[in-house]
Design a protein around this motif. Structure first.
Motif, PDB file in Angstrom:
ATOM      1  N   ILE A   1       0.890  -1.188  -0.161  1.00 35.86           N
ATOM      2  CA  ILE A   1       0.021  -0.075  -0.149  1.00 35.86           C
ATOM      3  C   ILE A   1       0.895   1.165  -0.116  1.00 35.86           C
ATOM      4  O   ILE A   1       0.426   2.263  -0.807  1.00 35.86           O
ATOM      5  CB  ILE A   1      -0.836   0.106   1.146  1.00 35.86           C
ATOM      6  CG1 ILE A   1      -1.949  -1.360   1.000  1.00 35.86           C
ATOM      7  CG2 ILE A   1      -1.710   1.278   1.386  1.00 35.86           C
ATOM      8  CD1 ILE A   1      -2.981  -1.440   2.145  1.00 35.86           C
ATOM      9  N   SER A   2       1.832   1.144   0.830  1.00 31.65           N
ATOM     10  CA  SER A   2       2.620   2.470   0.814  1.00 31.65           C
ATOM     11  C   SER A   2       3.418   2.780  -0.358  1.00 31.65           C
ATOM     12  O   SER A   2       3.425   3.722  -0.944  1.00 31.65           O
ATOM     13  CB  SER A   2       3.874   2.296   1.782  1.00 31.65           C
ATOM     14  OG  SER A   2       4.869   3.083   1.993  1.00 31.65           O
ATOM     15  N   VAL A   3       4.056   1.451  -1.189  1.00 29.54           N
ATOM     16  CA  VAL A   3       4.575   1.676  -2.527  1.00 29.54           C
ATOM     17  C   VAL A   3       3.594   2.019  -3.484  1.00 29.54           C
ATOM     18  O   VAL A   3       3.603   2.854  -4.356  1.00 29.54           O
ATOM     19  CB  VAL A   3       5.307   0.515  -2.832  1.00 29.54           C
ATOM     20  CG1 VAL A   3       5.787   0.358  -4.261  1.00 29.54           C
ATOM     21  CG2 VAL A   3       6.515   0.199  -2.064  1.00 29.54           C
ATOM     22  N   GLY A   4       2.243   1.515  -3.380  1.00 26.52           N
ATOM     23  CA  GLY A   4       1.247   1.912  -4.276  1.00 26.52           C
ATOM     24  C   GLY A   4       0.894   3.459  -4.345  1.00 26.52           C
ATOM     25  O   GLY A   4       0.781   3.919  -5.045  1.00 26.52           O
ATOM     26  N   VAL A   5       0.940   3.758  -3.070  1.00 27.76           N
ATOM     27  CA  VAL A   5       0.771   5.236  -3.018  1.00 27.76           C
ATOM     28  C   VAL A   5       1.833   6.177  -3.685  1.00 27.76           C
ATOM     29  O   VAL A   5       1.769   7.305  -4.063  1.00 27.76           O
ATOM     30  CB  VAL A   5       0.388   5.881  -1.685  1.00 27.76           C
ATOM     31  CG1 VAL A   5       0.526   7.275  -1.276  1.00 27.76           C
ATOM     32  CG2 VAL A   5      -1.001   5.093  -1.008  1.00 27.76           C
TER      33      VAL A   5
END
Length: 107
Positions: free
Chosen positions: A62-66
């Motif tokens: 999720i962090s990398v996606g954001v």
């Protein structure tokens, strides 16, 4: 090995590998031992380790996606689903993470 710790995508690749290995150990070793040999010890040990790695992978994805501005229903959702399928994180690493990581290192 240093390249995996220098960026968030590198760390996510490492999380994906560890989560994938723990899922394979859980599904193909611990569960058969539990049900065929009636010994739940492996599941009791590997289960929590896999759970922690799974949570780490989900938060990392999720962090990398954001950070990468991935579309949730296209890329992020597929990356998250890969963690439920044996060998899924290895495939996603090869198709999604590795090209991103290589492009990031060249820049």
């Amino acid at each position: 090995m240093k390249k995996y710790f220098s960026s968030s995508i590198g760390r996510l690749r490492l999380y994906a590998f560890l989560e994938g290995v723990s899922l394979l150990v859980l599904v193909f070793i611990a569960m058969p031992v539990k049900y065929l040999l009636k010994d739940p010890t492996w599941v009791q040990v590997i289960g929590p380790i896999h759970g922690a790695l799974f949570v780490l992978f989900v938060f990392g994805a999720i962090s990398v996606g954001v950070e990468q501005k991935w579309k949730f229903m296209k890329t992020t959702w597929i990356v998250l689903l890969s963690s439920f399928i044996p060998f899924g994180t290895f495939y996603i690493d090869w198709k999604v993470f590795r090209p991103l990581h290589q492009a990031e290192q060249k820049a």
